[in-house]
Scaffold this motif. Structure first.
Motif, short mmCIF file in Angstrom:
data_model
loop_
_atom_site.label_atom_id
_atom_site.label_comp_id
_atom_site.label_asym_id
_atom_site.label_seq_id
_atom_site.Cartn_x
_atom_site.Cartn_y
_atom_site.Cartn_z
N VAL A 153 0.73 -1.13 0.44
CA VAL A 153 0.10 0.21 0.08
C VAL A 153 0.95 1.57 0.02
CG1 VAL A 153 -1.23 1.13 1.53
CG2 VAL A 153 -2.06 -1.46 1.35
N GLY A 154 1.53 1.66 0.86
CA GLY A 154 2.79 2.23 1.03
C GLY A 154 4.20 2.33 0.17
N ARG A 155 4.35 1.39 -0.70
CA ARG A 155 5.45 1.64 -1.03
C ARG A 155 4.54 1.80 -2.92
NH1 ARG A 155 9.54 -3.35 -2.96
NH2 ARG A 155 10.80 -1.86 -3.98
N PHE A 156 3.74 1.37 -3.30
CA PHE A 156 3.05 2.01 -4.72
C PHE A 156 1.80 2.57 -4.46
CE2 PHE A 156 5.32 -2.68 -4.51
CZ PHE A 156 5.89 -1.95 -5.61
N GLY A 157 1.10 3.49 -3.55
CA GLY A 157 -0.15 3.63 -3.60
C GLY A 157 -1.24 2.71 -4.02
N ILE A 158 -0.81 1.79 -3.34
CA ILE A 158 -2.56 0.97 -4.23
C ILE A 158 -3.04 0.48 -3.07
CG2 ILE A 158 -1.09 -0.19 -5.75
CD1 ILE A 158 -0.67 -2.46 -4.98
N GLN A 159 -4.27 0.42 -3.35
CA GLN A 159 -5.02 -0.33 -2.05
C GLN A 159 -5.18 -1.76 -2.40
OE1 GLN A 159 -10.01 -0.54 -2.17
NE2 GLN A 159 -9.47 0.78 -0.16
N THR A 160 -5.28 -3.33 -1.03
CA THR A 160 -4.91 -4.51 -1.28
C THR A 160 -5.49 -4.79 -0.65
OG1 THR A 160 -3.35 -4.99 0.38
CG2 THR A 160 -2.28 -3.73 -1.24
N HIS A 161 -5.59 -6.85 -0.88
CA HIS A 161 -7.14 -7.35 -0.37
C HIS A 161 -6.80 -8.62 0.07
CE1 HIS A 161 -10.17 -4.79 -2.42
NE2 HIS A 161 -8.67 -4.41 -2.65
N SER A 223 -9.84 2.16 6.77
CA SER A 223 -9.18 3.07 6.86
C SER A 223 -7.89 3.43 7.70
CB SER A 223 -9.83 3.94 7.96
OG SER A 223 -9.92 3.22 9.56
N ASP A 224 -7.08 2.37 8.49
CA ASP A 224 -5.37 3.28 8.78
C ASP A 224 -4.19 2.08 7.86
OD1 ASP A 224 -6.99 3.53 10.91
OD2 ASP A 224 -6.91 2.02 12.56
N THR A 225 -4.76 1.49 6.81
CA THR A 225 -3.97 -0.11 6.82
C THR A 225 -3.49 0.49 4.93
OG1 THR A 225 -5.37 -1.46 6.74
CG2 THR A 225 -3.60 -1.53 8.70
N GLY A 226 -4.96 0.70 4.51
CA GLY A 226 -5.22 0.91 3.44
C GLY A 226 -5.68 -0.37 2.75
N VAL A 227 -5.17 -1.75 3.34
CA VAL A 227 -5.93 -3.17 2.88
C VAL A 227 -7.23 -3.73 3.92
CG1 VAL A 227 -5.31 -5.19 3.86
CG2 VAL A 227 -3.45 -3.48 3.91
N ILE A 228 -7.91 -4.23 3.00
CA ILE A 228 -9.81 -4.64 2.75
C ILE A 228 -9.09 -6.01 3.22
CG2 ILE A 228 -11.39 -5.37 1.68
CD1 ILE A 228 -11.10 -2.74 -0.16
N ILE A 229 -9.50 -6.68 4.36
CA ILE A 229 -9.81 -7.75 4.86
C ILE A 229 -11.17 -8.25 5.17
CG2 ILE A 229 -9.45 -8.82 6.67
CD1 ILE A 229 -7.04 -7.05 7.58
N ASN A 230 -11.82 -9.30 4.59
CA ASN A 230 -12.96 -9.61 4.36
C ASN A 230 -13.30 -11.23 4.82
OD1 ASN A 230 -12.21 -9.38 1.87
ND2 ASN A 230 -14.24 -9.72 1.24
N ALA A 231 -14.10 -11.82 4.96
CA ALA A 231 -15.05 -13.40 4.21
C ALA A 231 -15.49 -12.91 3.54
CB ALA A 231 -15.25 -13.81 5.97
N GLN A 232 -14.97 -13.99 2.52
CA GLN A 232 -16.20 -13.54 1.09
C GLN A 232 -16.76 -14.28 1.51
OE1 GLN A 232 -16.50 -11.10 -1.09
NE2 GLN A 232 -18.04 -12.18 -1.41
N GLU A 233 -18.15 -14.84 2.14
CA GLU A 233 -19.25 -16.31 1.73
C GLU A 233 -19.68 -15.61 -0.15
OE1 GLU A 233 -20.26 -13.01 4.10
OE2 GLU A 233 -18.78 -14.14 5.46
N HIS A 234 -18.99 -16.40 -0.17
CA HIS A 234 -19.27 -16.84 -2.10
C HIS A 234 -19.70 -17.65 -2.37
CE1 HIS A 234 -16.61 -19.82 -1.72
NE2 HIS A 234 -16.14 -19.57 -3.23
N PRO A 235 -19.59 -17.77 -4.19
CA PRO A 235 -20.67 -18.87 -5.01
C PRO A 235 -19.47 -19.50 -4.71
CG PRO A 235 -20.27 -17.30 -6.12
CD PRO A 235 -19.99 -16.76 -4.77
N LYS A 236 -19.82 -21.28 -3.53
CA LYS A 236 -19.17 -22.01 -2.68
C LYS A 236 -19.26 -22.95 -3.54
CE LYS A 236 -19.70 -24.72 0.16
NZ LYS A 236 -19.05 -26.01 -0.13
N ARG A 237 -17.94 -23.71 -4.63
CA ARG A 237 -18.06 -24.66 -5.05
C ARG A 237 -18.39 -26.00 -3.99
NH1 ARG A 237 -14.18 -28.61 -5.96
NH2 ARG A 237 -14.14 -29.94 -7.78
N GLU A 238 -19.00 -26.62 -4.77
CA GLU A 238 -19.43 -27.93 -3.73
C GLU A 238 -18.02 -29.08 -4.10
OE1 GLU A 238 -21.93 -26.60 -0.82
OE2 GLU A 238 -20.91 -28.09 -1.12
N ALA A 239 -17.58 -29.06 -4.15
CA ALA A 239 -17.03 -31.07 -4.12
C ALA A 239 -17.91 -32.03 -4.03
CB ALA A 239 -15.73 -30.92 -3.17
N GLU A 240 -17.02 -33.17 -4.41
CA GLU A 240 -18.34 -34.23 -4.78
C GLU A 240 -18.56 -34.95 -3.39
OE1 GLU A 240 -20.25 -36.83 -6.89
OE2 GLU A 240 -19.37 -35.06 -7.70
#
Length: 316
Positions: A153-161, A223-240
């Motif tokens: 974040v600091g080095r490249f001026g980006i928002q990371t995840h 707001s402090d870090t520029g890093v978005i931290i999240n748990a993604q309850e996503h379209p979950k692949r259902e293994a066999e």
């Protein structure tokens, strides 16, 4: 949780693909569990979007290399992609992987997708395998790569995840009740053979994961870090194995990644983050969240992989 009718209807919801970030051509991404399922599809999508550096983190390097060869062939990007070994049943492997990550010039995002569904009880490092893989190792990796994300974040001026792939199968009432009844240390209680229930164990590991991520995000806000931290309850692949565990009928409803224009036929079910129940975030949920967090840190410390929370919670 939605009604069954709503759940079935959701499987046919149109899902537009978002535009890639403007700086993706300079970006570095890591996807764990990238040799199969949605981890594989995620990695391939990053290839399609034009990311500069994509690391497939896999337990078995030969399978990772095979997946990478297929992705390169399908996307035409012959010189992109790397396979790094990561075995989430070994905390030492997690540490070695994290050390390698921290030598990267840049890290834009890590997608912690790897996980396991266990049908039989098995202990590794004194912890039931799915608890170790889905919670302890997954969170240890998150702790260890967070400094690199903050540095980028600091080095490249980006928002990371920092993205941890979860599942709202964890939001079932029986999972909540099961967690509330666990005595003493959560990780000890879930690592007892006589209480192992494969129908509950996977969802409860995902609930623990969600609580841990929520706690980490509260300590390290974007707001402090520029890093978005999240748990993604996503379209979950259902293994066999997962289909067999929960319901053969789910497989009939599962749509394919092709149906959302990602050019594949991996089955998955749509599970929506708007369905997060109040008991996860209310005062009772916050107390449970703190209990999960404390037991997690205590367990990591006892295994020789302690986390310096003060360092994690100090502004960069």
């Amino acid at each position: 949780m939605p009604s069954f009718i709503d759940f079935a209807r959701n499987q046919y919801t149109h899902l537009p693909i978002p535009e890639p970030p403007a700086n993706i051509k300079d970006a570095t991404y890591i996807v764990t569990g990238a040799n199969t399922g949605l981890g594989y599809e995620c990695a391939k999508h990053l290839f399609h979007m034009g990311a500069k550096r994509i690391i497939l983190a896999v337990r078995t390097p030969s399978k990772g290399e095979a997946a990478l060869a297929t992705i390169r062939s399908e996307t035409g990007r012959k010189d992109v992609g790397e396979v790094w070994e990561l075995d989430l049943t070994s905390l030492d492997s997690v540490e070695a992987f994290a050390q390698r990550v921290n030598k990267l010039d840049r890290l834009d995002a890590i997608i912690e997708n790897a996980g396991v569904v266990m049908t039989k009880f098995q202990l590794v490092e004194g912890i039931e395998t799915s608890v170790l893989v889905n919670v302890v190792s997954t969170m240890l990796l998150a702790f260890r790569v967070l400094p690199k994300l903050q540095e980028s974040v600091g080095r490249f001026g980006i928002q990371t995840h920092l993205v941890i792939v979860s599942s709202n199968t964890s939001f079932q009432d029986n999972v909540k009740k099961h967690l509330e009844k666990l005595p003493g240390d959560i990780f000890d209680a879930l690592s007892v053979k006589k209480s192992f229930n494969p129908l509950v164990q996977y969802p409860i590991t995902k609930l623990l994961e969600i609580y841990a991520v929520h706690q980490l995000a509260s300590l390290r806000p974007v707001s402090d870090t520029g890093v978005i931290i999240n748990a993604q309850e996503h379209p979950k692949r259902e293994a066999e194995t997962s289909f067999k565990l929960f319901s053969p009928g789910l497989k009939a409803m599962a749509r394919t990644v092709r149906s959302v224009k990602l050019k594949s036929t991996v089955p998955f079910l749509l599970l929506y983050p708007r369905d997060v129940p109040a008991w996860v975030t209310n005062e009772t949920g916050k107390r449970t969240q703190k209990r999960v967090w404390d037991d997690l840190l205590k367990r990591l410390e006892s295994l020789g992989h302690g986390v310096d929370i003060e360092a994690l919670t100090t502004e960069s």
